[in-house]
Structure formats: C-alpha cells, structure tokens
Enzyme design. Structure first.
Site, mmCIF file in Angstrom:
data_model
loop_
_atom_site.group_PDB
_atom_site.id
_atom_site.type_symbol
_atom_site.label_atom_id
_atom_site.label_comp_id
_atom_site.label_asym_id
_atom_site.label_seq_id
_atom_site.Cartn_x
_atom_site.Cartn_y
_atom_site.Cartn_z
ATOM 1 N N GLY A 178 0.836 -1.207 0.000
ATOM 2 C CA GLY A 178 0.000 0.000 0.000
ATOM 3 C C GLY A 178 0.865 1.249 0.000
ATOM 4 O O GLY A 178 1.852 1.317 0.736
ATOM 5 N N ARG B 136 0.838 -5.055 -4.831
ATOM 6 C CA ARG B 136 0.968 -6.209 -3.937
ATOM 7 C C ARG B 136 1.116 -7.398 -4.882
ATOM 8 O O ARG B 136 0.162 -7.778 -5.557
ATOM 9 C CB ARG B 136 -0.281 -6.365 -3.070
ATOM 10 C CG ARG B 136 -0.590 -5.141 -2.194
ATOM 11 C CD ARG B 136 -1.673 -5.482 -1.177
ATOM 12 N NE ARG B 136 -2.367 -4.311 -0.667
ATOM 13 C CZ ARG B 136 -1.966 -3.545 0.334
ATOM 14 N NH1 ARG B 136 -0.825 -3.804 0.942
ATOM 15 N NH2 ARG B 136 -2.692 -2.529 0.739
ATOM 16 N N ASP C 110 5.135 -4.624 6.106
ATOM 17 C CA ASP C 110 5.673 -5.915 6.537
ATOM 18 C C ASP C 110 5.636 -6.980 5.442
ATOM 19 O O ASP C 110 6.557 -7.793 5.330
ATOM 20 C CB ASP C 110 5.009 -6.403 7.832
ATOM 21 C CG ASP C 110 3.506 -6.501 7.720
ATOM 22 O OD1 ASP C 110 2.945 -6.035 6.704
ATOM 23 O OD2 ASP C 110 2.887 -7.043 8.647
ATOM 24 N N THR D 233 4.289 2.960 5.453
ATOM 25 C CA THR D 233 2.888 2.536 5.576
ATOM 26 C C THR D 233 2.189 3.517 6.510
ATOM 27 O O THR D 233 2.804 4.005 7.466
ATOM 28 C CB THR D 233 2.754 1.101 6.140
ATOM 29 O OG1 THR D 233 1.405 0.912 6.594
ATOM 30 C CG2 THR D 233 3.675 0.817 7.307
ATOM 31 N N ASP E 272 -0.050 2.658 8.520
ATOM 32 C CA ASP E 272 -0.551 1.925 9.693
ATOM 33 C C ASP E 272 0.340 2.026 10.936
ATOM 34 O O ASP E 272 -0.114 1.764 12.041
ATOM 35 C CB ASP E 272 -0.723 0.438 9.353
ATOM 36 C CG ASP E 272 -1.710 0.206 8.226
ATOM 37 O OD1 ASP E 272 -2.562 1.070 7.987
ATOM 38 O OD2 ASP E 272 -1.620 -0.854 7.571
ATOM 39 N N ARG F 243 -5.522 -1.446 9.393
ATOM 40 C CA ARG F 243 -5.502 -2.915 9.297
ATOM 41 C C ARG F 243 -5.748 -3.537 10.666
ATOM 42 O O ARG F 243 -6.809 -3.311 11.219
ATOM 43 C CB ARG F 243 -4.170 -3.386 8.702
ATOM 44 C CG ARG F 243 -4.284 -4.693 7.940
ATOM 45 C CD ARG F 243 -2.968 -5.113 7.366
ATOM 46 N NE ARG F 243 -2.660 -4.398 6.153
ATOM 47 C CZ ARG F 243 -3.089 -4.737 4.949
ATOM 48 N NH1 ARG F 243 -3.862 -5.791 4.804
ATOM 49 N NH2 ARG F 243 -2.764 -4.037 3.882
HETATM 50 O O1 F6P Z 1 -1.659 -1.004 4.943
HETATM 51 C C1 F6P Z 1 -2.227 0.199 4.539
HETATM 52 C C2 F6P Z 1 -3.714 0.066 4.330
HETATM 53 O O2 F6P Z 1 -4.225 1.305 3.896
HETATM 54 C C3 F6P Z 1 -4.502 -0.449 5.538
HETATM 55 O O3 F6P Z 1 -4.723 0.555 6.500
HETATM 56 C C4 F6P Z 1 -5.746 -0.978 4.888
HETATM 57 O O4 F6P Z 1 -6.327 -1.980 5.678
HETATM 58 C C5 F6P Z 1 -5.233 -1.526 3.581
HETATM 59 O O5 F6P Z 1 -3.983 -0.896 3.325
HETATM 60 C C6 F6P Z 1 -6.140 -1.310 2.402
HETATM 61 O O6 F6P Z 1 -5.562 -1.949 1.306
HETATM 62 P P1 F6P Z 1 -6.039 -1.745 -0.198
HETATM 63 O O7 F6P Z 1 -5.600 -0.383 -0.647
HETATM 64 O O8 F6P Z 1 -5.346 -2.829 -0.940
HETATM 65 O O9 F6P Z 1 -7.525 -1.856 -0.198
#
Ligand code: F6P
Length: 328
Positions: free
Chosen positions: A15, A76, A107, A130, A132, A176
C-alpha cells in the site's frame, strides 16, 4: 576499502503512503552523492520480475518531495511470493548489473525481501512506508503522520456538521489490525470514544459513555473506530446497535477510506523519509544487509528485517487514559 555495491535499485511495494516519494528522492540523491549508480524499479516486485527498470540520477527526482503517492507505482505482487517469481526477479537484477536494493513498504514487502535475501544472498534494506505504523523497530513509519493529519482534518469537518445537528458519528479509520491511527487521531480530534483492536472494552461501556456524554450536555459525539476493532460489529452495525439501545441519539456513519493514504506529505514524514533514505544507502555501502531502517528516540536505527516483521508494535496506553479524561 571500496564497497562492492556499485548499483542500487529502489522500489515501493504494498500500500502506498505519503512520503514514499521523499524516500525515493533520498535514496536516489544519496546514491548520486556517493557516486553509486541508482535504478528505479516500477510497480514493486512485479516490475522487478518483469525488468521494468529505469536509470535514475539526481535530477530524476526533482520536485517530488511534496507529492503524495509514489512516482514508481506500487503493487501487492502474488508472483513474488513464489520461488519461480523470485528466481525471475533475481535474473532480472543480475542482468541489469544491480548489486542491492532498497524496498520502501510494509511488513509484506519486507517478508518478500527477507526471503529473497535468504535464497540468493542478495543485499537488501527496508524503509518502513505505511500509514498503519505497525512495524516493529521503528517508532514511526513514513506516512503515518500525514495520515493522522488527514484524519484529524476530516473529523474536524465532521464535528462541524455533527454539532450543528446534535448528532453522533461513528468514523471508521484505516490501520488494518492495529489501532495507532484511531488512537492518535481520536485524541487529536477530541473523540468521545476510540475503539481499537488492542483493547476491547465492550459495547456496554460504549453505551455508558454515550449516556454520560448526553447527560453532561455535549452537543455532538464522535466515536473513532479502527477498521480492525474487536467489538464484533462494523460501523454500520454499531450505528444500529446504538440507535436500538439509545434512541436519544441521531447517528451517522463516515468511513474515511483511501483519502487517508493520499495527499501532500507532512514535514515530519518528509524529514523522516529523507533521513531513512540516506541511512539505507549508507548501510548497503558499509556491506550490511537484511536490515530495516527505523527511528527510535529521534535517532535513526537498524533492526533485522526478521524482527521487524515478527514483532508487534505496542499502542500507547497513556493515550487511552488521556482520551478517557478528555471525554469527561
Ligand atoms: O496497509 C495500509 C492500508 O491502507 C490499511 O490501512 C488498509 O487496511 C489496507 O492498506 C487497504 O488496502 P487496499 O488499498 O489494498 O484496499
């Protein structure tokens, strides 16, 4: 002794987070300063597998320190989780004459880097990027501070409309499995209650607290809910639950979503990213590898990636106490 590392690649993975561009800029400019070649890898590990590379120089990263997102794109990558995918990536790096890489990510990205290092002995360094803030070995990750400011700004706006209508808002924030964003932004925005995964105080307590708020004459209430909270109810179910048990409340829900990931990085994140990028390149040139750059007590530190991905970050319990006192 001259370093064996002559060409360093940089990529962003997982992310995105505000400040990643400042970290890319720092890696590229430190390489230029140290007279080491630098190569950008586009689209994270996917681009590594496909050889999506571009040579960088100090001028390639002009005017990006202030930009959100990542100019290198991010992904990802499922294929990098397989030995075949990592073999392809290794072949691409070798073919391009790359000696080491710096990965900016969370991570999942670090786990990939560690396995890659174990399989091929390839030098890697991680920079935690990140929103988070969930990486062990660093007090702050790049992007967390900006995300907090975005959330506080959004809640301030929600507060305006909430108090105009005497309403209660449940505001869901990202994070998350951890509650760092919820807890810090909740205190910063003056939330009445904060629900985080690390501490489930139960729904009874929430009702009690909301009752007290009403009796004490508050004109609006904000409950910040971390997306990973453990009440067993999502924000929409929480709304229904409160409406059922406390009909005095007019309840609304706001899910902040991906606005938390975008925007101009804060000064804090830019400085942090700049410091971490310098350290990442210097560490590789010193012949060290498989480490993550972090910050502890304002000092730039190094932690084995294996620890960074296994450890659990702890929430600041003092903030929970502060929130309790402030919501009186
Ligand atoms: O890890 C960063 C984050 O924004 C989290 O807070 C969230 O749960 C996740 O990524 C969302 O992922 P995506 O953008 O793949 O929906």
């Amino acid at each position: 002794m001259a370093s064996k590392i002559k060409k360093i690649a940089v990529l962003t993975s997982g992310g995105d987070s505000p400040g990643m561009n400042a970290a890319i800029r720092s890696v590229v400019r430190t390489c230029a300063y140290m007279k080491v070649e630098c190569v950008a890898v586009y689209r994270g590990y996917q681009g590594m597998i496909e050889g999506d590379f571009e040579n960088m120089n100090a001028r390639s990263v002009n005017n990006i320190i202030n930009k959100g997102g990542t100019i290198l794109k991010s992904a990802r990558c499922e294929e990098f989780r397989t030995p075949e995918g990592r073999k392809k990536a290794h072949e691409q790096l070798i073919a391009a004459g790359i000696d080491a890489f710096v990965v900016i990510g969370g991570d999942g990205s670090f786990r990939g880097a560690m396995i890659f290092h174990e399989e091929f002995g390839f030098p890697v360094i991680g920079i935690p990027g990140t929103i988070d803030n969930d990486i062990f070995g660093t007090r702050y990750t790049v992007g967390f501070d900006t995300a907090l400011n975005t959330v506080v700004d959004a809640i301030d706006k929600i507060r305006d409309t909430a108090s105009s209508h005497n309403r209660l808002f449940f505001v869901e924030v990202m994070g998350r499995d951890v509650g760092h964003i919820a807890l810090n932004a909740g205190v910063g925005a003056g939330a009445e209650e904060i629900l985080i995964p690390e501490l489930n105080l139960g729904l009874e307590r929430l009702l009690e607290s909301l009752k007290r708020s009403k009796i004490s004459g508050k004109s609006s209430s904000i409950v910040v809910v971390a997306e990973g909270d453990k009440t067993g109810k999502n924000v929409f179910q929480l709304k229904e639950y409160v409406e059922e048990h406390l009909p005095i409340y007019d309840v609304r829900v706001s899910v902040l979503g991906h606005i938390q990931r975008g925007g101009t990085p804060s000064c804090f994140d830019r400085v942090l990213a700049s410091r971490m990028g310098v350290k990442a390149v210097e560490t590789l040139l010193e012949g060290k590898s498989n480490l993550m750059v972090g910050i502890m007590d304002s000092k730039i530190t190094l932690t084995p990636i294996s620890q960074a991905i296994k450890g659990h970050t702890k929430i600041d319990k003092e903030l929970i106490r502060v929130c309790d006192i402030m919501s009186t």
